[in-house]
Design a protein around this motif. Structure first.
Motif, PDB file in Angstrom:
ATOM      1  N   CYS A   1     -11.261 -15.492  43.786  1.00  0.00           N
ATOM      2  CA  CYS A   1      -9.923 -14.991  43.493  1.00  0.00           C
ATOM      3  C   CYS A   1      -8.942 -16.129  43.192  1.00  0.00           C
ATOM      4  N   VAL A   2      -8.218 -15.994  42.082  1.00  0.00           N
ATOM      5  CA  VAL A   2      -7.272 -17.048  41.705  1.00  0.00           C
ATOM      6  C   VAL A   2      -6.112 -17.133  42.688  1.00  0.00           C
ATOM      7  N   ARG A   3      -5.897 -16.064  43.433  1.00  0.00           N
ATOM      8  CA  ARG A   3      -4.762 -16.086  44.357  1.00  0.00           C
ATOM      9  C   ARG A   3      -5.155 -16.499  45.771  1.00  0.00           C
ATOM     10  N   CYS A   4      -6.317 -16.001  46.256  1.00  0.00           N
ATOM     11  CA  CYS A   4      -6.642 -16.290  47.666  1.00  0.00           C
ATOM     12  C   CYS A   4      -8.000 -16.952  47.882  1.00  0.00           C
ATOM     13  N   GLY A   5      -8.843 -17.054  46.847  1.00  0.00           N
ATOM     14  CA  GLY A   5     -10.108 -17.773  47.003  1.00  0.00           C
ATOM     15  C   GLY A   5     -11.293 -16.933  47.466  1.00  0.00           C
ATOM     16  N   ALA A   6     -11.067 -15.659  47.809  1.00  0.00           N
ATOM     17  CA  ALA A   6     -12.188 -14.807  48.233  1.00  0.00           C
ATOM     18  C   ALA A   6     -13.007 -14.408  47.002  1.00  0.00           C
ATOM     19  N   PRO A   7     -14.310 -14.153  47.184  1.00  0.00           N
ATOM     20  CA  PRO A   7     -15.109 -13.755  46.009  1.00  0.00           C
ATOM     21  C   PRO A   7     -14.662 -12.396  45.477  1.00  0.00           C
ATOM     22  N   TYR A   8     -14.585 -12.278  44.152  1.00  0.00           N
ATOM     23  CA  TYR A   8     -14.220 -11.004  43.533  1.00  0.00           C
ATOM     24  C   TYR A   8     -15.352  -9.991  43.682  1.00  0.00           C
ATOM     25  N   VAL A   9     -14.969  -8.713  43.691  1.00  0.00           N
ATOM     26  CA  VAL A   9     -15.941  -7.638  43.579  1.00  0.00           C
ATOM     27  C   VAL A   9     -15.763  -7.058  42.179  1.00  0.00           C
TER      28      VAL A   9
ATOM     29  N   LEU B   1       2.844 -13.439  25.019  1.00  0.00           N
ATOM     30  CA  LEU B   1       1.567 -13.994  25.448  1.00  0.00           C
ATOM     31  C   LEU B   1       0.534 -12.872  25.390  1.00  0.00           C
ATOM     32  N   VAL B   2      -0.550 -13.105  24.677  1.00  0.00           N
ATOM     33  CA  VAL B   2      -1.629 -12.119  24.601  1.00  0.00           C
ATOM     34  C   VAL B   2      -2.796 -12.660  25.421  1.00  0.00           C
ATOM     35  N   VAL B   3      -3.214 -11.926  26.442  1.00  0.00           N
ATOM     36  CA  VAL B   3      -4.258 -12.450  27.325  1.00  0.00           C
ATOM     37  C   VAL B   3      -5.406 -11.466  27.488  1.00  0.00           C
ATOM     38  N   ASN B   4      -6.576 -12.048  27.746  1.00  0.00           N
ATOM     39  CA  ASN B   4      -7.744 -11.246  28.075  1.00  0.00           C
ATOM     40  C   ASN B   4      -7.646 -10.852  29.544  1.00  0.00           C
ATOM     41  N   ALA B   5      -7.430  -9.565  29.793  1.00  0.00           N
ATOM     42  CA  ALA B   5      -7.270  -9.080  31.171  1.00  0.00           C
ATOM     43  C   ALA B   5      -8.568  -9.231  31.953  1.00  0.00           C
ATOM     44  N   ASP B   6      -9.698  -9.322  31.252  1.00  0.00           N
ATOM     45  CA  ASP B   6     -11.001  -9.357  31.917  1.00  0.00           C
ATOM     46  C   ASP B   6     -11.364 -10.730  32.472  1.00  0.00           C
ATOM     47  N   ASP B   7     -10.609 -11.765  32.087  1.00  0.00           N
ATOM     48  CA  ASP B   7     -10.847 -13.098  32.641  1.00  0.00           C
ATOM     49  C   ASP B   7      -9.747 -13.368  33.669  1.00  0.00           C
ATOM     50  N   PRO B   8     -10.104 -13.400  34.955  1.00  0.00           N
ATOM     51  CA  PRO B   8      -9.053 -13.486  35.981  1.00  0.00           C
ATOM     52  C   PRO B   8      -8.121 -14.690  35.817  1.00  0.00           C
ATOM     53  N   VAL B   9      -8.682 -15.832  35.452  1.00  0.00           N
ATOM     54  CA  VAL B   9      -7.849 -17.035  35.329  1.00  0.00           C
ATOM     55  C   VAL B   9      -6.865 -16.891  34.159  1.00  0.00           C
ATOM     56  N   VAL B  10      -7.348 -16.315  33.067  1.00  0.00           N
ATOM     57  CA  VAL B  10      -6.509 -16.151  31.875  1.00  0.00           C
ATOM     58  C   VAL B  10      -5.481 -15.039  32.088  1.00  0.00           C
ATOM     59  N   ALA B  11      -5.922 -13.932  32.668  1.00  0.00           N
ATOM     60  CA  ALA B  11      -5.014 -12.795  32.894  1.00  0.00           C
ATOM     61  C   ALA B  11      -3.845 -13.207  33.778  1.00  0.00           C
ATOM     62  N   GLU B  12      -4.132 -14.079  34.749  1.00  0.00           N
ATOM     63  CA  GLU B  12      -3.099 -14.499  35.700  1.00  0.00           C
ATOM     64  C   GLU B  12      -1.974 -15.269  35.002  1.00  0.00           C
ATOM     65  N   LEU B  13      -2.253 -15.827  33.822  1.00  0.00           N
ATOM     66  CA  LEU B  13      -1.215 -16.554  33.089  1.00  0.00           C
ATOM     67  C   LEU B  13      -0.083 -15.623  32.658  1.00  0.00           C
ATOM     68  N   GLY B  14      -0.375 -14.312  32.583  1.00  0.00           N
ATOM     69  CA  GLY B  14       0.643 -13.364  32.160  1.00  0.00           C
ATOM     70  C   GLY B  14       1.510 -12.859  33.302  1.00  0.00           C
ATOM     71  N   ARG B  15       1.140 -13.248  34.516  1.00  0.00           N
ATOM     72  CA  ARG B  15       1.857 -12.746  35.685  1.00  0.00           C
ATOM     73  C   ARG B  15       3.334 -13.137  35.632  1.00  0.00           C
ATOM     74  N   GLY B  16       4.197 -12.153  35.804  1.00  0.00           N
ATOM     75  CA  GLY B  16       5.636 -12.433  35.884  1.00  0.00           C
ATOM     76  C   GLY B  16       6.307 -12.577  34.530  1.00  0.00           C
ATOM     77  N   ARG B  17       5.534 -12.592  33.445  1.00  0.00           N
ATOM     78  CA  ARG B  17       6.152 -12.679  32.119  1.00  0.00           C
ATOM     79  C   ARG B  17       6.531 -11.293  31.641  1.00  0.00           C
ATOM     80  N   GLU B  18       7.585 -11.244  30.829  1.00  0.00           N
ATOM     81  CA  GLU B  18       8.006  -9.943  30.337  1.00  0.00           C
ATOM     82  C   GLU B  18       7.178  -9.503  29.141  1.00  0.00           C
ATOM     83  N   ARG B  19       7.003 -10.399  28.192  1.00  0.00           N
ATOM     84  CA  ARG B  19       6.290 -10.021  26.970  1.00  0.00           C
ATOM     85  C   ARG B  19       4.820 -10.438  27.051  1.00  0.00           C
TER      86      ARG B  19
END
Lengths: 250, 457
Positions: free
Chosen positions: B207-215, B164-182
């Motif tokens: 925040c995709v995990r807790c809902g607080a606004p990102y800094v 999976l190749v993801v854009n780390a700069d987009d929080p929603v997209v980057a989170e798709l890579g969480r827990g994956r090996e490749r």
């Protein structure tokens, strides 16, 4: 004259280009020598009823709506007091739903509303999406039309005797079956129509401004000097023809 | 040998493509696929499974076609591709590309955001590249969060050997890579180009995990950037592929240092804007995941001139028409940002409202036209919703007397050219179907080749 505007939760509820509505109110006020002073009212901020001439609340995605709903429900009594005191209000889509008594989600969850409008909203399985054309008779005068775009899963049911904003000529409206769209209480208007609504329907912008000026001055709604609305009329004409060609239902 | 039924179906589909071109009905890009898709959807699965190097898929709200064209340039030098080059990115478009490319070795498909789950299920890709999610055509795609949820389910179903190749700069997209090996993560690393804050009506602010606004340490494009949640600590992950020392040269191009796991060096593109740096990063990350060595990758990316209709500089009688496709607020804001360093005297803006443009035109109010408007000497608005666009500019502060409303696209283009001085650029910002129509006009006049003859250069 200065018109004090309270924009509710602008950082949460802004999905349908809500700043377009504010921009129209500001420019049309300025062209008549009035000044719009817009203040954001967000979660935890106090809403002082007598100090606002016009309130605005826009639409948001489900998640944002859920984030502001409890706070808005707390502001309910203050909002009702403001409107009872003659303040004008425009609520669009999500904001409109949240100003009713409640919103029931598809999962059965119940989101509390502010209780300003006598209505309830229930999430449906399909979204009602498309161009809309309404006919309105706001103060018993000549019928006028509003053209907009709707995109909502909620079915909004007005209480018996509640006053809709208008009748649906083309499109879905509140629930897709009643033929009603929106709701009106005093100078408060709730509607599903975005587009945004006011640029192509300037008569409604002026209606709101006149009521806001009345609230600010303590007098009757003034007659506003007409503006050159050639472009506005053309945008309305095209939007209305879209509703006729491809509105959701008749 | 293809199984008999599949062989018959593909032969029929190919005949339709030839017929379509023969009748001058466009490139036959979607018709054969639509036919095959109608006849037998599982033909897509079977044709994809026959590709010896497998399939790579890419999706995003913005940049799909450009990124795919960049990937094709890097990957296509060593192998034959099945590639939906004209951007027909529903399953029927994938089917067409599969039918049309005989002896292809690798499938390279851009896929519509909503079609991604089915594309994954049918083509069983070895690499999936996901670049960004912005609000876009709410009347068609629904809410961003619903789309993100579908992407989560779809990526969770990927084979564990898939990358999976993801854009780390987009929080929603980057989170798709969480827990994956490749996972390969790419992003921008040059805070000098950070915006002052989030754009108006930014997406994914919470925040995709807790809902607080990102800094944000830096905001680059829309909500893309270097973010951190002050509540739960969720932050942009480490970058495997990055762009540093970015130099933006208005509408002329960009230059940056491309850092990949096996090396770094400079890349120059005649494409404008940070968003094209993101497209190049995405293509580099995908190619790197497929084993293309850093120096090869850089030399093939270098000088890439753009994909069909997304950005084109077309010479017209001693002037140049510069076409910047706009589809949604995030993309339009980036297009406008490339004009900031040299605001053109004349702008042509074209707004249509067909399904491919979005029937709901309210998005134009989320575009930040304001900084530009005081400097524009003449704005020509055109397209089916020209008046609506005119209102947007007037209420956004375009000074009186500088607006011309000409709904007819061809007449508006001519008026724009007339207002443009010899040797100058005429910047045109059209929505999708307006772009096709304008391109049709320029094609008919012989200024540009039709897209099925390899257009886009």
């Amino acid at each position: 004259m200065r018109i004090r505007v309270g924009h509710l939760y602008p950082e949460y509820l802004n999905i349908y280009a809500d700043r377009g509505n504010i921009a129209v109110l500001a420019r049309r006020a300025a062209l008549r020598g009035h000044e719009l002073s817009v203040r954001a009212i967000s979660r935890g901020d106090e809403l002082r009823p007598g100090e606002l001439d016009l309130l605005y609340i826009g639409g948001g995605q489900d998640r944002e709506q859920a984030l502001v709903a409890p706070d808005l429900a707390e502001k309910g009594p203050a909002l009702a007091e403001a409107v009872a005191g003659g303040a004008a209000l425009l609520a669009v889509c999500g904001g409109y739903q949240l100003l009713g008594r409640s919103y029931r989600g598809q999962d059965g969850s119940l989101m509390p509303g502010a209780g300003l409008f006598p209505l309830e909203t229930v999430a449906g399985e399909t979204r009602m999406i498309g161009d809309v054309l309404l006919e309105c008779r706001l103060d018993g005068g000549e019928p006028r039309q509003l053209a907009g775009f709707e995109n909502h899963a909620g079915r909004t049911l007005l209480d018996e005797g509640a006053q809709p904003l208008g009748r649906v000529l083309y499109g879905f409206g509140n629930d897709g079956v009643s033929g009603f769209e929106g709701c009106r209480v005093g100078a408060a208007i709730g509607t599903y129509l975005h587009g945004p609504l006011l640029p192509r329907n300037p008569w409604l912008a002026d209606w709101l401004l006149a009521r806001a000026l009345a609230h600010a001055s303590g007098g009757p709604p003034p007659a506003l000097e007409p503006l050159d609305d050639t472009l506005e009329r053309e945008a309305f004409r095209v939007a209305a023809s879209r509703a006729r060609e491809r509105g959701g239902r008749r | 040998m293809l199984p008999v039924r599949l062989a018959l179906e593909t032969a029929a589909a190919r005949a339709v493509a030839r017929l379509s071109r023969g009748l001058g009905r466009g490139g036959g890009t979607t018709l054969p696929g639509k036919l095959l898709w109608r006849l037998d959807p599982s033909a897509v699965d079977a044709l994809a499974a026959r590709l010896p190097e497998g399939v790579v898929l890419l999706s995003a709200t913005n940049g799909k076609t450009t990124t795919a064209a960049m990937c094709a340039r890097v990957l296509g030098a060593d192998r034959r591709l099945a590639w939906n080059r004209a951007g027909a990115n529903l399953l029927s478009g994938v089917a067409s590309a599969l039918v049309g490319a005989r002896k292809a070795e690798l499938g390279l498909f851009e896929v519509d955001e909503a079609a991604l789950p089915e594309a994954i299920a049918r083509t069983r890709p070895r690499v999936v590249l996901l670049s960004n999610l912005f609000r876009d055509q709410l009347d068609r795609y629904g809410e961003l969060e619903a789309l993100a949820a579908r992407w989560r389910t779809a990526t969770a179903s990927l084979d564990e050997r898939a990358t999976l190749v993801v854009n780390a700069d987009d929080p929603v997209v980057a989170e798709l890579g969480r827990g994956r090996e490749r996972v390969v993560r790419f992003g921008l690393d040059d805070p000098r180009h950070a915006r002052e804050g989030l754009q108006h009506a930014a997406d994914s602010k919470y925040c995709v995990r807790c809902g607080a606004p990102y800094v944000y340490e830096a905001v680059y494009v829309g909500h893309l950037g270097d973010y951190r949640c002050p509540e739960c600590g969720h932050a942009r992950p480490e970058l495997d592929v990055a762009a540093r020392d970015v130099e933006l040269r208005g509408t002329t191009g960009v230059r940056f240092r491309l850092v990949t796991p096996d090396g770094e060096g400079t890349v120059e593109l005649p494409l404008p804007g940070l968003y094209n740096v993101y497209n190049a990063l995405a293509a580099a990350a995908l190619s790197s995941a497929l084993g293309v060595a850093a120096p090869v990758l850089r030399s093939r990316l270098d000088g890439f001139g753009g994909a069909f209709g997304r950005f084109e500089r077309i010479p017209v009688g001693g002037k140049r028409v510069v076409v910047l496709l706009v589809k949604n607020p995030a993309g339009a804001n980036e297009a406008l940002r490339t004009l900031e360093t040299g605001v053109p005297r004349v702008l042509v803006l074209a707004l249509n409202d067909a399904i491919a443009d979005g029937r709901d035109v309210s998005w134009i109010w989320d575009v930040d036209f304001e900084p530009l408007l005081p400097h524009v000497e003449r704005a020509v608005v055109t397209g089916a919703r020209a008046a609506e666009l005119g209102l947007r500019l007037v209420y956004g502060g375009l000074p009186d007397g500088r607006l011309e409303v000409i709904p007819d696209l061809e007449r508006a283009l001519d008026r724009g050219l007339e207002l443009t001085e010899a040797g100058d650029d005429l910047v045109v910002l059209p929505t999708y179907t307006a772009m096709l129509a304008l391109r049709g006009v320029l094609t008919a006049r012989g200024h540009v080749a039709p897209y099925w003859e390899g257009g886009g250069r």
